[in-house]
Design a protein around this motif. Structure first.
Motif, PDB file in Angstrom:
ATOM      1  N   TYR A  80       0.912  -1.230  -0.040  1.00  0.00           N
ATOM      2  CA  TYR A  80      -0.019   0.157  -0.079  1.00  0.00           C
ATOM      3  C   TYR A  80       0.918   1.293   0.016  1.00  0.00           C
ATOM      4  CZ  TYR A  80      -3.307  -3.500   1.557  1.00  0.00           C
ATOM      5  OH  TYR A  80      -4.002  -4.826   1.813  1.00  0.00           O
ATOM      6  N   SER A  81       0.511   2.228  -0.806  1.00  0.00           N
ATOM      7  CA  SER A  81       1.372   3.586  -0.822  1.00  0.00           C
ATOM      8  C   SER A  81       0.364   4.595  -1.290  1.00  0.00           C
ATOM      9  CB  SER A  81       2.337   3.321  -2.137  1.00  0.00           C
ATOM     10  OG  SER A  81       1.567   3.431  -3.215  1.00  0.00           O
ATOM     11  N   ARG A  82       1.106   5.690  -1.377  1.00  0.00           N
ATOM     12  CA  ARG A  82       0.360   7.090  -1.435  1.00  0.00           C
ATOM     13  C   ARG A  82      -0.885   6.990  -2.408  1.00  0.00           C
ATOM     14  NH1 ARG A  82       1.913  12.617  -0.415  1.00  0.00           N
ATOM     15  NH2 ARG A  82       0.232  13.802  -0.721  1.00  0.00           N
ATOM     16  N   GLY A  83      -0.923   6.278  -3.241  1.00  0.00           N
ATOM     17  CA  GLY A  83      -1.844   6.163  -4.398  1.00  0.00           C
ATOM     18  C   GLY A  83      -3.052   5.573  -3.733  1.00  0.00           C
ATOM     19  N   ASP A  84      -2.990   4.787  -2.798  1.00  0.00           N
ATOM     20  CA  ASP A  84      -3.898   3.988  -2.175  1.00  0.00           C
ATOM     21  C   ASP A  84      -4.884   4.756  -1.173  1.00  0.00           C
ATOM     22  OD1 ASP A  84      -3.511   1.454  -3.604  1.00  0.00           O
ATOM     23  OD2 ASP A  84      -1.677   1.542  -2.325  1.00  0.00           O
ATOM     24  N   TYR A  85      -4.425   5.912  -0.924  1.00  0.00           N
ATOM     25  CA  TYR A  85      -4.906   6.692   0.431  1.00  0.00           C
ATOM     26  C   TYR A  85      -5.803   7.868   0.049  1.00  0.00           C
ATOM     27  CZ  TYR A  85      -0.778   4.267   2.428  1.00  0.00           C
ATOM     28  OH  TYR A  85      -0.038   3.298   2.756  1.00  0.00           O
ATOM     29  N   GLY A  86      -6.075   8.155  -1.517  1.00  0.00           N
ATOM     30  CA  GLY A  86      -6.752   9.308  -1.708  1.00  0.00           C
ATOM     31  C   GLY A  86      -6.015  10.513  -1.717  1.00  0.00           C
ATOM     32  N   ASP A  87      -6.759  11.619  -1.805  1.00  0.00           N
ATOM     33  CA  ASP A  87      -6.279  12.881  -1.567  1.00  0.00           C
ATOM     34  C   ASP A  87      -6.047  13.217  -0.332  1.00  0.00           C
ATOM     35  OD1 ASP A  87      -5.504  15.569  -2.169  1.00  0.00           O
ATOM     36  OD2 ASP A  87      -7.446  16.226  -2.684  1.00  0.00           O
TER      37      ASP A  87
END
Length: 637
Positions: free
Chosen positions: A382-389
Motif C-alpha cells: 500500500y502506498s500514497r496512491g491507495d490513500y486518496g487525496d
C-alpha cells in the motif's frame, strides 16, 4: 561553517587544509585548463574567426558548473556531513520529481541557482579581461630582442609549462611519490577540514570512483574457503558444508512471549535517531511520546542499535531481505525480482499464518519499492496512491494519515493475523508539516537549546518534525494496542545522521537509532541487558519471541533476546559500551558513555567479515540461479 569544526581545531589545522587543498586542486585546475584550451587551439587553426567566441563559451560553461557545485556544497554538507560523495549517484534511482521539489522548498534551489549564475558571470568577466590583457600585441615585445634571448624565453616558457603540467598531473607535486589525490588528502584531525580539502570536482570524482568500484564488483576479496569458514564461525558450527543455507538456518527456541500475537508491526520511522531519547536531551520534550511507551511495563528498549545503511532504502532492504547493506541497490537489481532471498522476512511470516503487508507513506515508484517488496514475498503493498487525496509532502502523506489508513485497512481485511512493515515519511525534507499548528511548542524547545542554536529556525523546524513523528508514532501504538491488545510492535529509525544540535556530534549520537519492542508479553529484560544490534537482527528477534519451538527460519542476523551483543552495518560496529568504524585496523573504540569495556578485536573483526561476506554470498547465489535459468531457456540473457 566554522561551527562544524571539532573542538581543538587550531589555525595550523586550517592552514594545513588550505595547503593540501591547494595542491590537490592543481589537478582540477589542470583539467579545466586543458578543456578550455583544446577547443580554442583547434579553432585557431580551423576557424580563427570564432576562436575567441569558442574559448569564451567553454570558459563560461566551466565557471557556471564550478559556481553551481560550490554553492551546492554548503547545503550538501549540512545535510550529509560530507562533501559530494557516492550518495549523489543514488539520485538516479530516486523519485526525481519529489527530489526536485524538496530542493526547491527546503534548499531554495531557485535562489541558490541565481546566486551561482551571478557568481559565474562575475568570474567570467574577470577571467576574460585577464586573458585579453595578456593576449596579442602585449606579448610581441619579445620579438624585438635578439634570437638567443627569444629562444631562451621560449625555453623558459616551455619549462614553466612542464612544471605546471607535473603539478597538475601529480596533485601539487613533481612526482607520484609525493602527489596528493582524494584518497590521501585528509591529513588533518578534523572531519570537516578533511572534507573541505576536496574541491567540488574532486569530491564528485571521489563519489564517481566509489560508485564504479561498487558496480564493478561486489567488494569481496574472499575465497569460497574464507566464506565457508566465516559462515561457520558466525553460526557456531563446523565448516562442513558449501551450502550457505546450512549456516543461515535457525530453529526457534520456543515462543518467548508464550503465544503468537495476532498482528506484528515493524515501524521504520523516517530519520528517527536515538539521540533525542538520551537523558541529556530530555529537556527538549521532542521524544516524550516514545519515552512514555518505553516506560510502560510491556516495553523494552535497546539504545545501542545501528541502521543497515546511510539511507532509507538500506533499511527497507535490511528488513525485507535480511541482508546487510553493501551499498548495493537491491530494489533496482534484476536478481531481486527473480524470487525471494532465502532470508526474506515475508515468506517466513507466511509460514506462521500471517498475511504480509507493506505500508508506505510515499509513491510506489520510489526505488521501485512496490515491485521490490512484492517480489520479495509481501502479499500486499500500500502506498500514497491507495490513500486518496490526503495531506503530505512530495515524499509521502502525513504520519497521522498513514496510521489511520493502516488501522482502517486491517479492519477491512477482517482483522486477519498480519505481519506489517510500515515506512513513514513526515520527518523528512522539505519539512513542510505545519508542526506549530499541530501543537509544537517552538518556544519551549528554543529555551532548552544551547544559546548558539536558539536562533536557528530551520533546526527548530527539524526538531518539530521529530516531535510530530514521535507523537504520532506513540498515538498509533496506543490506538493499535487498544484495538488489537495481543499485538507486537517493533519501532526503529530507518537511519540517523540527518540533523543534530551539536554540529560535531559523537559517532554514537550521529548514527545510532533506537530499538523499541512493546506489546503483550514483553517486559523489562525481554532483551539482553547488554544487547546491541542492527536492522538485520529485527526479524530473528521477533521470530524468537513468537515462533513455536523448532520452527525453522533463515536469517543472517540473530536475536537480541538470546545471543546478540554487537551490531554492524556498512561502516560501523557497536556494542553496549562502545562504537567505532568497521574498516580500521585495528578497530578503534569510541566509548558510548561511562567506562568502556574493551572489545575482543578478533571476534569483532570476524563478526564484521561474516555479516558482510555471507550476505554478499547469499545475494550472489540468487543471481547465479537466475543466470542459469536464462541460460537453459529460449530467452536472451
Amino acid at each position: 561553517m566554522k561551527e562544524y569544526m571539532g573542538a581543538g581545531t587550531e589555525a595550523a589545522d586550517i592552514w594545513a587544509a588550505v595547503v593540501r587543498g591547494g595542491r590537490l586542486s592543481c589537478q582540477t585546475a589542470g583539467v579545466l585548463t586543458a578543456i578550455a584550451l583544446v577547443p580554442g587551439i583547434l579553432t585557431h587553426y580551423v576557424l580563427p574567426r570564432v576562436e575567441n567566441v569558442c574559448w569564451k563559451i567553454v570558459l563560461g560553461a566551466e565557471l557556471l558548473v564550478t559556481s553551481i557545485l560550490y554553492v551546492a556544497s554548503f547545503p550538501y554538507y549540512r545535510q550529509f556531513h560530507a562533501n559530494f560523495n557516492q550518495l549523489m549517484f543514488n539520485a538516479a534511482n530516486d523519485d526525481i520529481v519529489a527530489l526536485f521539489w524538496s530542493l526547491v522548498q527546503e534548499f531554495y534551489l531557485p535562489v541558490r541557482l541565481a546566486v551561482a549564475c551571478v557568481l559565474a558571470f562575475v568570474l567570467w568577466k574577470v577571467a576574460v579581461a585577464f586573458v585579453l590583457r595578456w593576449q596579442g600585441p602585449r606579448l610581441t615585445f619579445v620579438s624585438y630582442f635578439p634570437w638567443p634571448v627569444r629562444w631562451a624565453a621560449r625555453a623558459c616558457a616551455l619549462g614553466v609549462c612542464y612544471v605546471v603540467g607535473l603539478l597538475s598531473v601529480f596533485g601539487g607535486s613533481l612526482g607520484w611519490e609525493t602527489g596528493v589525490d582524494w584518497e590521501n588528502a585528509g591529513v588533518t584531525k578534523d572531519d570537516f577540514l578533511n572534507e573541505a580539502i576536496l574541491d567540488s570536482y574532486q569530491a564528485v570524482h571521489r563519489g564517481y570512483v566509489l560508485q564504479n568500484r561498487m558496480l564493478a564488483c561486489n567488494g569481496l576479496d574472499f575465497t569460497v574457503e574464507d566464506i565457508r569458514a566465516l559462515a561457520a564461525l558466525h553460526a557456531g558450527m563446523e565448516p562442513t558444508s558449501d551450502d550457505l543455507d546450512t549456516y543461515l538456518r535457525h530453529e526457534a527456541a520456543g515462543a518467548g512471549l508464550g503465544r503468537q500475537p495476532s498482528h506484528v508491526f515493524i515501524i521504520l520511522s523516517e530519520s528517527y535517531a536515538n539521540w533525542p531519547l538520551l537523558d541529556k536531551y530530555q529537556g527538549l520534550h521532542i521524544a516524550d511520546g516514545m519515552r512514555s511507551v518505553i516506560a510502560e511495563d510491556d516495553s523494552d528498549y535497546c539504545p545501542t542499535f545501528l541502521p543497515n545503511g546511510a539511507s532509507t532504502v538500506s533499511a527497507v532492504t535490511g528488513v525485507v531481505t535480511g541482508f546487510a547493506d553493501a551499498n548495493l541497490y537491491l530494489t533496482t537489481m534484476p536478481e531481486s525480482f527473480a524470487e525471494p532471498y532465502p532470508t526474506a522476512s515475508a515468506p517466513q511470516f507466511q509460514k506462521l499464518g500471517y498475511t504480509t503487508n507493506f505500508w508506505y507513506a510515499g509513491p510506489a515508484t520510489w526505488e521501485r519499492i512496490g515491485a521490490f517488496t512484492q517480489a520479495q514475498g509481501f502479499e500486499h503493498f500500500y502506498s500514497r496512491g491507495d490513500y486518496g487525496d490526503v495531506p503530505g509532502s512530495v515524499w509521502g502523506c502525513e504520519d497521522e494519515v498513514l496510521y489511520e489508513k493502516i488501522l482502517d485497512g486491517l479492519e477491512a481485511a477482517g482483522d486477519a493475523p498480519s505481519y506489517n512493515v510500515i515506512l513513514n515519511a513526515s520527518n523528512h525534507s522539505p519539512y513542510d508539516v505545519d508542526v506549530d499548528e499541530k501543537g509544537f511548542d517552538r518556544e519551549q524547545v528554543r529555551a532548552a537549546l544551547p544559546a548558539e542554536a536558539q536562533g536557528d529556525e530551520h533546526l527548530l523546524t527539524e526538531l518539530g518534525h521529530y516531535w510530530y513523528a514521535d507523537r504520532e508514532l506513540a498515538k498509533f501504538v496506543r490506538a493499535a494496542k487498544a484495538k488489537y491488545p495481543d499485538s507486537l510492535f517493533v519501532i526503529v529509525g530507518d537511519h540517523g545522521d540527518r540533523y543534530n544540535i551539536d554540529k560535531t556530534p559523537t559517532t554514537y549520537e550521529r548514527y545510532g537509532i533506537p530499538f523499541v519492542i512493546t506489546g503483550q508479553g514483553v517486559h523489562k529484560g525481554t532483551l539482553l541487558a547488554d544487547s546491541a544490534g542492527s536492522q538485520i537482527d529485527i526479524v530473528p528477534t521477533i521470530l524468537e519471541l513468537i515462533a513455536p519451538q523448532g520452527f525453522e527460519y533463515m536469517s543472517l542476523g540473530t536475536s537480541l533476546t538470546t545471543t546478540n551483543r554487537q551490531g554492524v552495518n556498512y561502516g560501523f560496529w557497536i556494542t553496549r559500551h562502545a562504537i567505532g568504524k568497521a574498516d580500521t585496523v585495528p578497530l578503534v573504540e569510541e566509548p558510548i558513555e561511562g567506562d568502556m569495556q574493551p572489545i575482543d578485536q578478533q571476534a569483532m573483526q570476524d563478526y564484521i567479515n561474516a555479516i558482510r561476506r555471507c550476505g554478499e554470498a547469499g545475494r550472489e547465489r540468487i543471481k547465479k540461479r537466475r543466470l542459469q535459468r536464462y541460460a537453459t531457456s529460449s530467452l536472451p540473457l
